[in-house]
Design a protein around this motif. Sequence first.
Motif, PDB file in Angstrom:
ATOM      1  N   ARG B 198      -5.872 -21.365  13.145  1.00 34.38           N
ATOM      2  CA  ARG B 198      -6.982 -20.748  12.419  1.00 34.38           C
ATOM      3  C   ARG B 198      -7.421 -21.610  11.227  1.00 34.38           C
ATOM      4  N   TYR B 199      -6.441 -22.163  10.527  1.00 34.55           N
ATOM      5  CA  TYR B 199      -6.797 -23.039   9.398  1.00 34.55           C
ATOM      6  C   TYR B 199      -7.660 -24.208   9.866  1.00 34.55           C
ATOM      7  N   VAL B 200      -7.231 -24.842  10.955  1.00 35.76           N
ATOM      8  CA  VAL B 200      -7.985 -25.990  11.472  1.00 35.76           C
ATOM      9  C   VAL B 200      -9.400 -25.561  11.849  1.00 35.76           C
ATOM     10  N   ALA B 201      -9.510 -24.416  12.534  1.00 32.77           N
ATOM     11  CA  ALA B 201     -10.819 -23.964  13.015  1.00 32.77           C
ATOM     12  C   ALA B 201     -11.750 -23.612  11.850  1.00 32.77           C
ATOM     13  N   VAL B 202     -11.227 -22.908  10.851  1.00 35.25           N
ATOM     14  CA  VAL B 202     -12.082 -22.496   9.728  1.00 35.25           C
ATOM     15  C   VAL B 202     -12.500 -23.713   8.909  1.00 35.25           C
ATOM     16  N   THR B 203     -11.570 -24.642   8.707  1.00 31.67           N
ATOM     17  CA  THR B 203     -11.896 -25.858   7.955  1.00 31.67           C
ATOM     18  C   THR B 203     -12.968 -26.649   8.693  1.00 31.67           C
ATOM     19  N   LEU B 204     -12.810 -26.731  10.011  1.00 34.58           N
ATOM     20  CA  LEU B 204     -13.795 -27.423  10.838  1.00 34.58           C
ATOM     21  C   LEU B 204     -15.162 -26.750  10.736  1.00 34.58           C
ATOM     22  N   SER B 205     -15.172 -25.424  10.707  1.00 34.91           N
ATOM     23  CA  SER B 205     -16.455 -24.712  10.632  1.00 34.91           C
ATOM     24  C   SER B 205     -17.152 -25.023   9.305  1.00 34.91           C
ATOM     25  N   GLY B 206     -16.360 -25.109   8.232  1.00 31.61           N
ATOM     26  CA  GLY B 206     -16.959 -25.456   6.940  1.00 31.61           C
ATOM     27  C   GLY B 206     -17.509 -26.871   6.963  1.00 31.61           C
ATOM     28  N   ALA B 207     -16.744 -27.794   7.579  1.00 27.22           N
ATOM     29  CA  ALA B 207     -17.169 -29.190   7.637  1.00 27.22           C
ATOM     30  C   ALA B 207     -18.501 -29.302   8.380  1.00 27.22           C
ATOM     31  N   LEU B 208     -18.609 -28.594   9.512  1.00 31.49           N
ATOM     32  CA  LEU B 208     -19.846 -28.666  10.297  1.00 31.49           C
ATOM     33  C   LEU B 208     -21.015 -28.029   9.550  1.00 31.49           C
ATOM     34  N   ALA B 209     -20.756 -26.905   8.867  1.00 32.23           N
ATOM     35  CA  ALA B 209     -21.824 -26.280   8.081  1.00 32.23           C
ATOM     36  C   ALA B 209     -22.272 -27.229   6.966  1.00 32.23           C
ATOM     37  N   GLY B 210     -21.301 -27.933   6.363  1.00 32.30           N
ATOM     38  CA  GLY B 210     -21.640 -28.903   5.325  1.00 32.30           C
ATOM     39  C   GLY B 210     -22.551 -29.994   5.859  1.00 32.30           C
ATOM     40  N   VAL B 211     -22.254 -30.479   7.063  1.00 36.22           N
ATOM     41  CA  VAL B 211     -23.088 -31.517   7.680  1.00 36.22           C
ATOM     42  C   VAL B 211     -24.475 -30.947   8.000  1.00 36.22           C
ATOM     43  N   GLY B 212     -24.506 -29.697   8.461  1.00 38.26           N
ATOM     44  CA  GLY B 212     -25.792 -29.043   8.718  1.00 38.26           C
ATOM     45  C   GLY B 212     -26.639 -28.991   7.459  1.00 38.26           C
ATOM     46  N   GLY B 213     -25.983 -28.705   6.330  1.00 35.43           N
ATOM     47  CA  GLY B 213     -26.704 -28.691   5.056  1.00 35.43           C
ATOM     48  C   GLY B 213     -27.163 -30.084   4.671  1.00 35.43           C
ATOM     49  N   ALA B 214     -26.296 -31.078   4.926  1.00 39.49           N
ATOM     50  CA  ALA B 214     -26.643 -32.464   4.601  1.00 39.49           C
ATOM     51  C   ALA B 214     -27.877 -32.906   5.376  1.00 39.49           C
ATOM     52  N   TYR B 215     -28.004 -32.440   6.616  1.00 38.90           N
ATOM     53  CA  TYR B 215     -29.189 -32.800   7.401  1.00 38.90           C
ATOM     54  C   TYR B 215     -30.454 -32.392   6.642  1.00 38.90           C
ATOM     55  N   LEU B 216     -30.422 -31.179   6.067  1.00 41.97           N
ATOM     56  CA  LEU B 216     -31.614 -30.693   5.361  1.00 41.97           C
ATOM     57  C   LEU B 216     -31.970 -31.578   4.176  1.00 41.97           C
ATOM     58  N   SER B 217     -30.938 -32.020   3.420  1.00 46.32           N
ATOM     59  CA  SER B 217     -31.225 -32.682   2.146  1.00 46.32           C
ATOM     60  C   SER B 217     -31.336 -34.201   2.239  1.00 46.32           C
ATOM     61  N   VAL B 218     -30.609 -34.842   3.152  1.00 47.60           N
ATOM     62  CA  VAL B 218     -30.694 -36.310   3.193  1.00 47.60           C
ATOM     63  C   VAL B 218     -31.218 -36.877   4.522  1.00 47.60           C
ATOM     64  N   ALA B 219     -31.658 -35.986   5.419  1.00 48.90           N
ATOM     65  CA  ALA B 219     -32.264 -36.500   6.646  1.00 48.90           C
ATOM     66  C   ALA B 219     -33.663 -35.909   6.806  1.00 48.90           C
ATOM     67  N   HIS B 220     -33.726 -34.569   6.776  1.00 47.53           N
ATOM     68  CA  HIS B 220     -35.021 -33.893   6.907  1.00 47.53           C
ATOM     69  C   HIS B 220     -35.858 -34.165   5.656  1.00 47.53           C
ATOM     70  N   LEU B 221     -35.272 -33.913   4.499  1.00 43.39           N
ATOM     71  CA  LEU B 221     -35.907 -34.268   3.222  1.00 43.39           C
ATOM     72  C   LEU B 221     -35.088 -35.396   2.597  1.00 43.39           C
TER      73      LEU B 221
END
Lengths: 347, 310
Positions: B198-221
């Motif tokens: 569960r720790y691995v999965a939740v940490t991974l989910s945060g990492a992917l959400a972080g990358v999703g956010g990064a797309y908005l700020s340093v790729a899309h804008l």
Amino acid sequence: MLDKAKRIPVAVVLAPVLAVLLALIVGSAFILTVGESPFSAYKVLLQESFGSMRGFATTLQRATPLMFTGLAVAFAFRAGLFNIGAEGQLYIGAFAAAWVGFTFTGLPKIIHLPLAVMAGMIGGAIWAAVPGLLKAKFGIHEVINSIMMNYIAYFLTDWLVTGPFQGSTMIPETKRVAASATLSRLMPPTRLTTALYIAFAAAAVMYFLMWRTKLGYEIRAVGLNPTAAEYGGINVAKITVAAMAISGALAGLAGTEQILGLNNRFIQRFSPDLGFMGVAVALLGKNHPVGIILAAVLFGALQTGAAAMDRLTSVPRELITILQGVIIFFVAAEYLFTRFMKSKGEA
Amino acid sequence: MWDIIKLLVNTTVLAATLRMATPLLFTAVGGIFSERSGVVNIGLEGMMLIGAFTAVAVSYSTGSAWLGVLGALLAGALMGFIHGIASIKYRANQVVSGTAINIFAGGLTVYLQRLIFNMAGVSPAVPRIADVELPLISKIPLIGPVIGKQNPMVYLALLIVVGAHIVIFKTVWGLRLRSVGEHPGAADSVGINVYKTRYVAVTLSGALAGVGGAYLSVAHLSRFVEGMTAGRGFIALAAMIFGKWNPLGALGACLFFGYADALQMRLQEIGIPTQFVQMLPYILTMVALVGLIGRAVAPKASGEPYVKEG
């Protein structure tokens, strides 16, 4: 009775106090990063929010909507339901109150104001009853539907105030409500209004309903163990819908207060997360009306002090939002402790 | 009629669909990992926001947008891990912990924005990830204009969907992950470490959400805007449900929601208010939930802390 009242508070009071203290320590770290002294920053904050009658009135004014949303979330919690949709219910209630406020002009205040308040409660209740119904009928978890309903409420009111009900200007807001539908100020120039009395009354009603009526007994029974409640002859589906609707009515009151007491019109996306803060208030207040009032005053004080801290020190006011998040986090994480105490204390 | 169809279905709209779907894809796949392991993560919105800010801060100070994405990944992972500590170790109510993260993220990003950039609202422009043109593919008629020239993170998102599908359904770890989310007790009894999975999965989910956010700020804008995720974390959550907790299903949902997003302006031109289009993902998710009744698709133990016996 007294015995019980004496036994519970130690654990119940200690845990939230610890959560707040821990959050203040975390906040200190943030204050240190801007090179300020946490002690003096917190002092400025306290002085502003409690140091004068005027400051205290502002604290209470900011606490008022949080009392409503806190009561809303707590009411659902007692039934074992997580009303994360208070924010959406608040918007629908607010719009309903505003609509009555600017539509039925010419009524005497004694009729118009209660009518607008009632509309706000009904709007919130209907919005909350939907996830309640979907839970009762289909067993769909109320959290996910409440979240969806939040966004539907945002966009619906966005449309209402930029489309059919936009006031005469280009600004995304409705017309002003008639003076006959506004709440009276208690201490001008502060914006504290009679909504505070409504909040106290709502807290008293919640207490009475929850601990002195059959409905309240059934709600708590469902909250503790729905399966057992069903076997005991309680209509769980009915209680689920009722608890959500009452919770929504309380959230609707928060929106109503913002319209009839503060803004006097519906402004697009006016709420600074009041509904979500209700989760914090309810948890910190241990889902008890008295605790909720105290927790709401604490958050009201933080918000009141934030502006002064921002002005007088180099600490950005968003420190308060950080603190609020951290407080919820610590209250959440001490659940194990409280559950343990609860099973020993109340059962 | 033909004009309306051409207005609604053309390569420009489809290319925009991919762009709008990308942040949802990263985050929805993250949500799938978390929920498949039994942890509800409504903090995705906050994790995305922190990712978006971190990406800008790192890109600003290092000059490299890719390092920004890496920073966002780490910051998101940290938030995921914290959510894990609360919900796995301290058995906190997972919805409460997620709400705390969302509120915290809203405050933290604005606080740091004012501290680092000394600006309210918007950050200065930072280096962004430039679009790339795929050789050959970009020359194919119809397909070329849609997928031939996109941001590398768009392609990355599509790869991650396929990767997640393989990991979840074709690997031993994926089997363990699913068993931990369905029957933690049974998984535990055959020697699977429920907590660690569960720790691995939740940490991974945060990492992917972080990358999703990064797309908005340093790729899309190429900048951070206060509250720029604007509910996309919750749309990703909706896409996860709509896609029945499967990466490929979520891909379909994200593309559909991305399409609705890309169409907004055009639909307004033919008289449909944007707000109704914006509501669509949420309404459809509620309808889908009713449609899924009786068919057990959600991980059974999702949202329930696991208590090891003995």
